[in-house]
Design a protein around this motif. Structure first.
Motif, PDB file in Angstrom:
ATOM      1  N   LEU A  26       0.820  -1.214   0.000  1.00  0.00           N
ATOM      2  CA  LEU A  26       0.000   0.000   0.000  1.00  0.00           C
ATOM      3  C   LEU A  26       0.857   1.269   0.000  1.00  0.00           C
ATOM      4  N   GLU A  27       1.924   1.263   0.774  1.00  0.00           N
ATOM      5  CA  GLU A  27       2.791   2.452   0.843  1.00  0.00           C
ATOM      6  C   GLU A  27       3.398   2.752  -0.522  1.00  0.00           C
ATOM      7  N   TRP A  28       3.864   1.707  -1.222  1.00  0.00           N
ATOM      8  CA  TRP A  28       4.426   1.915  -2.558  1.00  0.00           C
ATOM      9  C   TRP A  28       3.359   2.444  -3.513  1.00  0.00           C
ATOM     10  N   PHE A  29       2.181   1.824  -3.477  1.00  0.00           N
ATOM     11  CA  PHE A  29       1.107   2.241  -4.375  1.00  0.00           C
ATOM     12  C   PHE A  29       0.740   3.713  -4.132  1.00  0.00           C
ATOM     13  N   ASN A  30       0.631   4.092  -2.864  1.00  0.00           N
ATOM     14  CA  ASN A  30       0.243   5.466  -2.532  1.00  0.00           C
ATOM     15  C   ASN A  30       1.320   6.483  -2.896  1.00  0.00           C
ATOM     16  N   SER A  31       2.556   6.012  -3.082  1.00  0.00           N
ATOM     17  CA  SER A  31       3.644   6.930  -3.449  1.00  0.00           C
ATOM     18  C   SER A  31       3.621   7.284  -4.937  1.00  0.00           C
ATOM     19  N   LEU A  32       2.824   6.558  -5.721  1.00  0.00           N
ATOM     20  CA  LEU A  32       2.780   6.781  -7.170  1.00  0.00           C
ATOM     21  C   LEU A  32       1.896   7.972  -7.520  1.00  0.00           C
ATOM     22  N   PRO A  33       2.169   8.644  -8.643  1.00  0.00           N
ATOM     23  CA  PRO A  33       1.275   9.713  -9.105  1.00  0.00           C
ATOM     24  C   PRO A  33      -0.126   9.170  -9.376  1.00  0.00           C
ATOM     25  N   GLY A  34      -1.116  10.030  -9.280  1.00  0.00           N
ATOM     26  CA  GLY A  34      -2.507   9.618  -9.432  1.00  0.00           C
ATOM     27  C   GLY A  34      -2.800   8.902 -10.735  1.00  0.00           C
ATOM     28  N   HIS A  35      -2.228   9.373 -11.851  1.00  0.00           N
ATOM     29  CA  HIS A  35      -2.549   8.755 -13.138  1.00  0.00           C
ATOM     30  C   HIS A  35      -1.945   7.354 -13.247  1.00  0.00           C
ATOM     31  N   ILE A  36      -0.828   7.116 -12.540  1.00  0.00           N
ATOM     32  CA  ILE A  36      -0.235   5.774 -12.532  1.00  0.00           C
ATOM     33  C   ILE A  36      -1.096   4.838 -11.680  1.00  0.00           C
ATOM     34  N   GLN A  37      -1.565   5.327 -10.552  1.00  0.00           N
ATOM     35  CA  GLN A  37      -2.471   4.534  -9.719  1.00  0.00           C
ATOM     36  C   GLN A  37      -3.714   4.136 -10.506  1.00  0.00           C
ATOM     37  N   GLU A  38      -4.279   5.085 -11.235  1.00  0.00           N
ATOM     38  CA  GLU A  38      -5.474   4.796 -12.034  1.00  0.00           C
ATOM     39  C   GLU A  38      -5.179   3.769 -13.113  1.00  0.00           C
ATOM     40  N   GLY A  39      -3.992   3.861 -13.720  1.00  0.00           N
ATOM     41  CA  GLY A  39      -3.606   2.892 -14.747  1.00  0.00           C
ATOM     42  C   GLY A  39      -3.495   1.484 -14.192  1.00  0.00           C
ATOM     43  N   ILE A  40      -2.890   1.352 -13.013  1.00  0.00           N
ATOM     44  CA  ILE A  40      -2.750   0.025 -12.396  1.00  0.00           C
ATOM     45  C   ILE A  40      -4.116  -0.530 -12.001  1.00  0.00           C
ATOM     46  N   GLU A  41      -4.988   0.341 -11.491  1.00  0.00           N
ATOM     47  CA  GLU A  41      -6.329  -0.110 -11.112  1.00  0.00           C
ATOM     48  C   GLU A  41      -7.139  -0.537 -12.340  1.00  0.00           C
ATOM     49  N   PHE A  42      -7.006   0.199 -13.439  1.00  0.00           N
ATOM     50  CA  PHE A  42      -7.719  -0.176 -14.663  1.00  0.00           C
ATOM     51  C   PHE A  42      -7.167  -1.495 -15.207  1.00  0.00           C
ATOM     52  N   ALA A  43      -5.844  -1.652 -15.169  1.00  0.00           N
ATOM     53  CA  ALA A  43      -5.223  -2.909 -15.611  1.00  0.00           C
ATOM     54  C   ALA A  43      -5.711  -4.080 -14.755  1.00  0.00           C
ATOM     55  N   SER A  44      -5.896  -3.835 -13.465  1.00  0.00           N
ATOM     56  CA  SER A  44      -6.402  -4.878 -12.561  1.00  0.00           C
ATOM     57  C   SER A  44      -7.817  -5.281 -12.949  1.00  0.00           C
ATOM     58  N   GLU A  45      -8.641  -4.292 -13.247  1.00  0.00           N
ATOM     59  CA  GLU A  45     -10.026  -4.570 -13.639  1.00  0.00           C
ATOM     60  C   GLU A  45     -10.085  -5.363 -14.950  1.00  0.00           C
ATOM     61  N   VAL A  46      -9.285  -4.953 -15.915  1.00  0.00           N
ATOM     62  CA  VAL A  46      -9.267  -5.632 -17.219  1.00  0.00           C
ATOM     63  C   VAL A  46      -8.770  -7.077 -17.068  1.00  0.00           C
ATOM     64  N   THR A  47      -7.710  -7.278 -16.288  1.00  0.00           N
ATOM     65  CA  THR A  47      -7.168  -8.623 -16.109  1.00  0.00           C
ATOM     66  C   THR A  47      -8.159  -9.516 -15.373  1.00  0.00           C
ATOM     67  N   SER A  48      -8.892  -8.929 -14.431  1.00  0.00           N
ATOM     68  CA  SER A  48      -9.924  -9.684 -13.725  1.00  0.00           C
ATOM     69  C   SER A  48     -10.979 -10.211 -14.689  1.00  0.00           C
ATOM     70  N   LEU A  49     -11.392  -9.386 -15.634  1.00  0.00           N
ATOM     71  CA  LEU A  49     -12.391  -9.823 -16.619  1.00  0.00           C
ATOM     72  C   LEU A  49     -11.824 -10.908 -17.532  1.00  0.00           C
ATOM     73  N   GLN A  50     -10.546 -10.795 -17.880  1.00  0.00           N
ATOM     74  CA  GLN A  50      -9.903 -11.841 -18.678  1.00  0.00           C
ATOM     75  C   GLN A  50      -9.872 -13.162 -17.903  1.00  0.00           C
ATOM     76  N   ASN A  51      -9.600 -13.071 -16.613  1.00  0.00           N
ATOM     77  CA  ASN A  51      -9.601 -14.261 -15.758  1.00  0.00           C
ATOM     78  C   ASN A  51     -10.977 -14.937 -15.752  1.00  0.00           C
ATOM     79  N   LEU A  52     -12.036 -14.147 -15.607  1.00  0.00           N
ATOM     80  CA  LEU A  52     -13.381 -14.718 -15.555  1.00  0.00           C
ATOM     81  C   LEU A  52     -13.717 -15.451 -16.846  1.00  0.00           C
ATOM     82  N   ALA A  53     -13.286 -14.892 -17.968  1.00  0.00           N
ATOM     83  CA  ALA A  53     -13.551 -15.523 -19.259  1.00  0.00           C
ATOM     84  C   ALA A  53     -12.786 -16.828 -19.417  1.00  0.00           C
ATOM     85  N   LYS A  54     -11.663 -16.942 -18.728  1.00  0.00           N
ATOM     86  CA  LYS A  54     -10.773 -18.105 -18.882  1.00  0.00           C
ATOM     87  C   LYS A  54     -11.199 -19.300 -18.027  1.00  0.00           C
TER      88      LYS A  54
END
Length: 384
Positions: free
Chosen positions: A283-311
């Protein structure tokens, strides 16, 4: 004079290229080249390695993600680690480079959760059961027959109730959950030599059931009349072979990927508890990132989760085919039989009240989570 290697097979050539790329460009570059099939020729292998080196060079941040699974395991166990790497890099416009440490290089299970918590690595995959000693609130999912089915589990972990009630408790321990990995529910898998299939809970009487360290799972099998037998995961195959334990409960995908097909006779899909995983982040590392990077990682997490469900259904079908070929048989309880399982050990029993209060904070908080699990607001996932 031409030089010949003792083994000029395609596999040997790929191995040599893998080692060569790993030495020059790093392990992750070699893994990516191998997963893309680029090791088949020297030219494509080096092109893939160069692309990976360039990505790493351009990135502002490096994110090490460790897993217990080899690259390629997603065919039978949809952990999606290469997809996650690619998605993070793309969704952050290349500002984050993901360095994979697959196949237990840095440990597995609780060891990886501990390294994330300490900030030794940025993120890792581990089961929620192995996560529980570090973030106890997530152990709620091991209470049987309230979120064991895939859809109920997805409804739960994507709900506002889970994010509001559980995530703050997880974050207080230094973690940020990135996404939850659906594999399939736990099963009852019995060893060769035992009469099967197990159709109803009364057949569990006296069975030596291998359990992990979870107190909740141990109580679950006691309620069913079994004899809970704690065995370390690495020692479980030999324990089953030698009859030290009669049965175990990972998902069918895990049974295949961990090589249990030659020691089992029957698998029962009693859908009690999710055999689920999570990718957690420091959490400390994640919170140290700029906001747009945090949003990118969260969006990537959401997309990968959907790929997992399909698999999930394809991974299950492959695992079942492999186990069937080895002689393992499968049984799905009827609705009436499922009711017997839930009546004997389900979440509604007084035996679970102390766990609900301790882990959720109160019975009212647990009831909110229960309602969320039964509300079909999460993305669709196929069930057993």
């Amino acid at each position: 004079m031409s030089v010949h290697h003792k083994d000029d097979s395609p596999q040997s050539a790929e191995r040599r290229r893998f080692l060569e790329i790993a030495k020059k460009a790093g392990f992750t570059a070699a893994v990516v080249a191998g997963a893309s099939g680029a090791l088949l020729t020297s030219t494509t292998a080096h092109a893939a390695a160069n692309e990976e080196k360039e990505r790493q060079k351009r990135a502002k941040y490096t994110m090490t993600i460790a897993t217990a699974y080899i690259i390629g395991a997603s065919r039978s166990y949809p952990i999606m680690q290469l997809d996650f790497k690619e998605n993070i890099q793309n969704m952050t416009n290349g500002e984050v480079y993901v360095k994979l440490a697959p196949g237990g290089q840095l440990g597995a299970g609780g060891a990886l959760a501990q390294k994330v918590q300490a900030g030794t690595i940025q993120a890792a995959q581990h089961s929620l059961s192995n996560f529980a000693p570090f973030a106890p609130a997530v152990d709620l999912i091991n209470i049987p027959y309230w979120c064991g089915e895939n859809q109920k589990f997805v409804n739960l972990v994507t709900s506002d109730a889970w994010k509001n009630e559980i995530h703050p408790k997880v974050e207080a321990k230094g973690f940020k959950p990135l996404w939850y990995v659906v594999i399939d529910p736990r099963v009852v898998a019995i060893r060769n030599g035992l009469e099967g299939p197990i159709k109803t809970p009364d057949q569990m009487e006296g069975i030596k059931f291998r359990v992990p360290g979870s107190k909740i799972l141990q109580q679950f099998y006691r309620l069913l009349g079994a004899n809970p037998t704690p065995v370390a995961w690495g020692e479980t195959p030999s324990a089953i072979k030698q009859g030290v334990a009669d049965a175990l409960d990972p998902s069918v995908e895990a049974l295949n990927v961990f090589g249990f097909k030659d020691v089992l006779s029957w698998v029962t899909f009693n859908r009690s508890v999710p055999d689920s995983q999570v990718f957690s982040c420091n959490l400390e590392w994640f919170n140290s990132l700029p906001g747009h990077i945090q949003e990118g990682i969260e969006f990537a997490s959401e997309v990968t989760s959907l790929q997992n469900l399909a698999k999930v259904p394809a991974a299950r079908a492959y695992a079942m085919a492999e186990l069937s070929r080895a002689g393992v048989q499968f049984y799905a309880p009827t609705d009436d039989e499922m009711k017997l399982w839930a009546d004997k050990a389900g979440h509604q029993l007084p035996a679970w009240e102390s766990f609900k209060n301790e882990l959720a904070g109160s019975k009212a908080a647990f009831d909110k989570l229960l309602a969320a699990a039964n509300e079909n607001k999460g993305p669709f996932v196929h069930d057993v």
